[in-house]
Design an enzyme around this catalytic site. Structure first.
Site, PDB file in Angstrom:
ATOM      1  N   ASP A  16       0.870  -1.190   0.000  1.00 20.24           N
ATOM      2  CA  ASP A  16       0.000   0.000   0.000  1.00 20.24           C
ATOM      3  C   ASP A  16       0.906   1.240   0.000  1.00 20.24           C
ATOM      4  O   ASP A  16       0.851   2.065   0.898  1.00 20.24           O
ATOM      5  CB  ASP A  16      -0.960   0.000   1.199  1.00 20.24           C
ATOM      6  CG  ASP A  16      -0.266  -0.120   2.550  1.00 20.24           C
ATOM      7  OD1 ASP A  16       0.887  -0.608   2.588  1.00 20.24           O
ATOM      8  OD2 ASP A  16      -0.865   0.278   3.576  1.00 20.24           O
ATOM      9  N   HIS A 247       9.198  -1.035   9.343  1.00 20.52           N
ATOM     10  CA  HIS A 247       8.239  -2.149   9.294  1.00 20.52           C
ATOM     11  C   HIS A 247       8.375  -2.985   8.013  1.00 20.52           C
ATOM     12  O   HIS A 247       8.719  -4.169   8.062  1.00 20.52           O
ATOM     13  CB  HIS A 247       6.808  -1.607   9.357  1.00 20.52           C
ATOM     14  CG  HIS A 247       6.525  -0.702  10.508  1.00 20.52           C
ATOM     15  ND1 HIS A 247       6.567  -1.126  11.813  1.00 20.52           N
ATOM     16  CD2 HIS A 247       6.172   0.609  10.550  1.00 20.52           C
ATOM     17  CE1 HIS A 247       6.252  -0.130  12.611  1.00 20.52           C
ATOM     18  NE2 HIS A 247       6.014   0.938  11.872  1.00 20.52           N
TER      19      HIS A 247
HETATM   20  C1  BDR Z   1       2.291  -0.927   8.606  1.00 21.21           C
HETATM   21  O1  BDR Z   1       1.229   0.009   8.395  1.00 21.21           O
HETATM   22  C2  BDR Z   1       1.557   0.883   7.338  1.00 21.21           C
HETATM   23  O2  BDR Z   1       1.283   2.195   7.701  1.00 21.21           O
HETATM   24  C3  BDR Z   1       3.008   0.679   7.041  1.00 21.21           C
HETATM   25  O3  BDR Z   1       3.276   0.847   5.665  1.00 21.21           O
HETATM   26  C4  BDR Z   1       3.274  -0.732   7.478  1.00 21.21           C
HETATM   27  O4  BDR Z   1       3.000  -1.651   6.454  1.00 21.21           O
HETATM   28  C5  BDR Z   1       2.862  -0.723   9.983  1.00 21.21           C
HETATM   29  O5  BDR Z   1       1.892  -0.944  10.958  1.00 21.21           O
HETATM   30 CA    CA Z   2       2.698  -0.904   4.167  1.00 20.97          CA
END
Ligand code: BDR
Ligand code: CA
Length: 322
Positions: A16, A247
Site C-alpha cells: 500500500d 516495518h
Molecule cells: C504498517 O502500516 C503501514 O502504515 C506501514 O506501511 C506498514 O505496512 C505498519 O503498521
Molecule cells: Ca505498508
C-alpha cells in the site's frame, strides 16, 4: 569443484505504497536473491490506484519499468476504505513529495489476476511478501484456493504479538485495516511468516542515514531520503527524535534472508474479527514461552520475535545501489 548459484527466486510484492513500502520495494529491487516479478497494490496508507502510481514512479527511478504493477482492492472485505493516513505517509503516500512521473500505466486486470497468473507461471517457486492489508491475498484465495499449492511461502508485515498495537491498543494497521482478510490468509493451507511490531519497532533509520540517502549520487536513493522527511516527523512523539521504524523493509529482508529470525515459533494465530476493542488483534499463542517457545504441532504461522542483526546497515548498503 565448481559452484552453482541458485537462480533468484520469483517474488510477488503486495503493498500500500506508503513510505516504508517504498523502502521495502527498493530493498527487494536491490536484492540479488530474488527476482521481483510483479507488484499488486491495496487500500491502506493511500488508495490502491495512488499506491500503484507511487510504485510505478519508484520503479521508473530504479530503471525497472519491466516490473508489472496491478491495482488491487479498493475496500476491505467488510466495510470501506477509510481515507488513508495522510499525517503518517502524506496525502499522496510518499510524504507529499512529487516524484517524477513514470508515464507508465498499471497492468490490465487486478492485483488478484496478477498474483494468480504469476503463481501459474512460477508454480512451486513463487514467494509472496505482503506489507499492506491482506485483502488482495484473501480475494486471490477465494478465487482459487489451489493458490496455496503453487506458492512457496508468504511473509507478512503485520500484527502485534506481545507488543501494543499502533492503531488501537492491540491492533496493528495492516491487520486492523482488514481483519477478515487477515483471518482468511492466516488460516489458509500455506506457511506464513508474520513480522509483527514486536520486531519492526526495534529496527530504526536515523537522520544521519536519511542524509546518506539524500547525498547518494544515484537515481532513486536521494528521492527516498526526501520521501522519508514527513515520516521521520511522525515518529517524534514515539521515539523522541526524528527517525523511522522499518516495518515493511524488515519483512522484505526476512523474506529474502538478509535478516534471519532467531526466535520465530510456529504457533496458532487467531485474528480478532469481532466488533469490540480487540478487533484486528493477532492473538498469538505464546504460552510455550517458559519452555523456550516450542513450535506447536500443526501451526503454519511463524511469529518473528527476534532477529540476528540490525537491518539498517544492510538496508542502506542495498538502497545506495539504486
Ligand atoms: C504498517 O502500516 C503501514 O502504515 C506501514 O506501511 C506498514 O505496512 C505498519 O503498521
Ligand atoms: Ca505498508
Amino acid at each position: 569443484m565448481s559452484q552453482t548459484c541458485a537462480p533468484p527466486a520469483p517474488l510477488y510484492l503486495d503493498c500500500d505504497t506508503g513510505v516504508d513500502d517504498a523502502l521495502a520495494l527498493a530493498y527487494l529491487l536491490a536484492s540479488p536473491e530474488i527476482d521481483l516479478v510483479g507488484v499488486g497494490t491495496v487500500h491502506g496508507n493511500v488508495d490502491a490506484p495512488q499506491g500503484a502510481t507511487n510504485t510505478l514512479d519508484l520503479l521508473a527511478l530504479a530503471g525497472r519499468d519491466d516490473v508489472p504493477v496491478a491495482v488491487g482492492a479498493h475496500d476491505p472485505l467488510a466495510g470501506s476504505y477509510d481515507g488513508g493516513v495522510p499525517h503518517v505517509h502524506g496525502r499522496n503516500g510518499v510524504g507529499d513529495v512529487v516524484l517524477p512521473a513514470s508515464g507508465r500505466s498499471p497492468a490490465a486486470g487486478t492485483a488478484v489476476d496478477l498474483l494468480l497468473r504469476l503463481s501459474h507461471e512460477h508454480a512451486g517457486r513463487l514467494r509472496v511478501v505482503a506489507v499492506g492489508p491482506l485483502t488482495n491475498l484473501a480475494l486471490a484465495l477465494r478465487a482459487d484456493p489451489t493458490l496455496t499449492k503453487r506458492v512457496v511461502d508468504v511473509t507478512v508485515m503485520g500484527g502485534a504479538a506481545l507488543h501494543p498495537g499502533n492503531v488501537t491498543p492491540v491492533g496493528e494497521a495492516n491487520i486492523a485495516n482488514d481483519p477478515e482478510a487477515a483471518a482468511e490468509v492466516l488460516s489458509a493451507d500455506w506457511d506464513v511468516t508474520l513480522v509483527p511490531l514486536d520486531v519492526t519497532m526495534a529496527h530504526l533509520l536515523e537522520e544521519t542515514d536519511r542524509k546518506t540517502l539524500l547525498e547518494a549520487g544515484t537515481t532513486l536513493a536521494p528521492w527516498l531520503g526526501e520521501v522519508l522527511d514527513l515520516y521521520f516527523g511522525f515518529h517524534v512523539p514515539t521515539f523522541g527524535r526524528r527517525c523511522s521504524a522499518l516495518h515493511d523493509p524488515l519483512a522484505a529482508a526476512v523474506a529474502v534472508g538478509g535478516v534471519t529470525p532467531t526466535l520465530a515459533p510456529r504457533v496458532p494465530v487467531v485474528v480478532d474479527t469481532t466488533d469490540g476493542p480487540g478487533r484486528g488483534q493477532t492473538v498469538c499463542d505464546l504460552r510455550g514461552r517458559y519452555a523456550g517457545y516450542p513450535d506447536v504441532p500443526g501451526a503454519r504461522t511463524r511469529v518473528v520475535l527476534a532477529t540476528d542483526a540490525p537491518l539498517t546497515p544492510q538496508l542502506l548498503e542495498r538502497l545506495l545501489t539504486l
